[in-house]
Write a protein that holds these residues in place. Sequence first.
Motif, mmCIF file in Angstrom:
data_model
loop_
_atom_site.group_PDB
_atom_site.id
_atom_site.type_symbol
_atom_site.label_atom_id
_atom_site.label_comp_id
_atom_site.label_asym_id
_atom_site.label_seq_id
_atom_site.Cartn_x
_atom_site.Cartn_y
_atom_site.Cartn_z
ATOM 1 N N HIS A 81 16.164 23.145 -42.689
ATOM 2 C CA HIS A 81 15.654 22.438 -41.516
ATOM 3 C C HIS A 81 14.618 23.258 -40.743
ATOM 4 N N LEU A 82 14.582 24.575 -40.943
ATOM 5 C CA LEU A 82 13.594 25.405 -40.252
ATOM 6 C C LEU A 82 12.177 25.140 -40.739
ATOM 7 N N PHE A 83 12.045 24.519 -41.911
ATOM 8 C CA PHE A 83 10.731 24.242 -42.497
ATOM 9 C C PHE A 83 10.160 22.897 -42.058
ATOM 10 N N PHE A 84 10.945 22.075 -41.367
ATOM 11 C CA PHE A 84 10.519 20.699 -41.110
ATOM 12 C C PHE A 84 9.219 20.625 -40.327
ATOM 13 N N ASP A 85 9.054 21.429 -39.289
ATOM 14 C CA ASP A 85 7.821 21.397 -38.500
ATOM 15 C C ASP A 85 6.612 21.795 -39.346
ATOM 16 N N LEU A 86 6.777 22.814 -40.173
ATOM 17 C CA LEU A 86 5.680 23.257 -41.034
ATOM 18 C C LEU A 86 5.319 22.175 -42.045
ATOM 19 N N LEU A 87 6.325 21.536 -42.633
ATOM 20 C CA LEU A 87 6.076 20.462 -43.595
ATOM 21 C C LEU A 87 5.346 19.299 -42.939
ATOM 22 N N GLU A 88 5.674 19.031 -41.683
ATOM 23 C CA GLU A 88 5.025 17.943 -40.962
ATOM 24 C C GLU A 88 3.557 18.274 -40.703
ATOM 25 N N VAL A 89 3.278 19.510 -40.335
ATOM 26 C CA VAL A 89 1.893 19.925 -40.117
ATOM 27 C C VAL A 89 1.085 19.809 -41.411
ATOM 28 N N LEU A 90 1.681 20.225 -42.517
ATOM 29 C CA LEU A 90 0.991 20.183 -43.805
ATOM 30 C C LEU A 90 0.951 18.781 -44.405
#
Length: 359
Positions: free
Chosen positions: A173-182
């Motif tokens: 879940h820590l990657f969700f913001d980064l995945l959204e940006v990408l």
Amino acid sequence: AEPIAPCVHLVFIEEPEAHLHPQMQEVFIRQLARIAQQLVEDVNDGETWPVQFVVSTHSSHVANAAGFESIRYFLSTAISGAVTGTQCQCTTIKDLREGLANKSPEERNFLHQYLTLTRCDLFFADKAIMVEGLTERLLLPVIIKKLEDADSDIPKLSSQYSTVLEVGGAYAHLFFDLLEVLELRTLIITDLDAVVAAGGKTWAVHEGSTTSNACIKSWFASDTPITLDNLKAKTDEEKTIGRRRIAYQCPEQNGGACGRTFEDAFIIANAEKFGLPTGTPNELELAAQDEAHKHKKSNFALNFAIQDIDWVAPKYMLEGLQWLAIDEHVIATKPEQPSVGSPISSQSPEAPATGEANA
């Protein structure tokens, strides 16, 4: 170093990876600030050099070593053209420093360290698959091949540029913001992790009441409380948020046994192969757990990934991979490059696309 110097000092470096092996690419990008300081001391009599390096790259080694605060991500997407039936390309430049502004320093540091340590090519992929551990990672290519061999009509995930991250349910879940940006279409494959109560010991799914999996709890945070019965009843739509979908163990058929981990689910899906006794779903689940404990995870993964591939993939993984393979939009051209920003000076459409980084 001239007595009258220009106000703007820009040094453009295009794709240094073309001339450097992977380890040296990381060294190179980290050394830019040191080299600049050395020039200040040796050539510029200690006067500050207000330089900014602009490095375009397709290298995950360069992008990951640079740090989020210096990356400008060039996202290329396909959009409908002015003439009906035509498509155009649109490029959006994303500042990862702003995109991850809501992350704590600790979380940003974790993401940066993870990408650097794993040599992850998240910035350059079309799609991402996050898995729980080594077993899923090793078996994933075999499962994808089985899925495509069984249904020739589905889009071929094996021919798409997908990156695989082994992160576990505690960190996905820590990657969700980064995945959204990408703007990456992402499948998260994780474990149900049944427990009787929060913080309690592990139990079989039919004996537990909730989950200890941090990713699942974050995904269904609005559920009060989160119960195993509710999780098993979730629809495909409820398991999907925007470009992301979560997949965790589910019964192979309605009312059937449900595994707690990948190994449990794999054995249940291949009960006859493992010689499990027929009985009630609860008895089958317990028998699968006992069988799983007999196998070392690494040996289990290597055996069924290489030597013995005559098996059926668990339902939850097949459903997730089918969702990931299908994409209602035409994927745009390959990433241009991420850009890596200066080590001294810091500094969207619906269609999924690929990116380039500029640092």
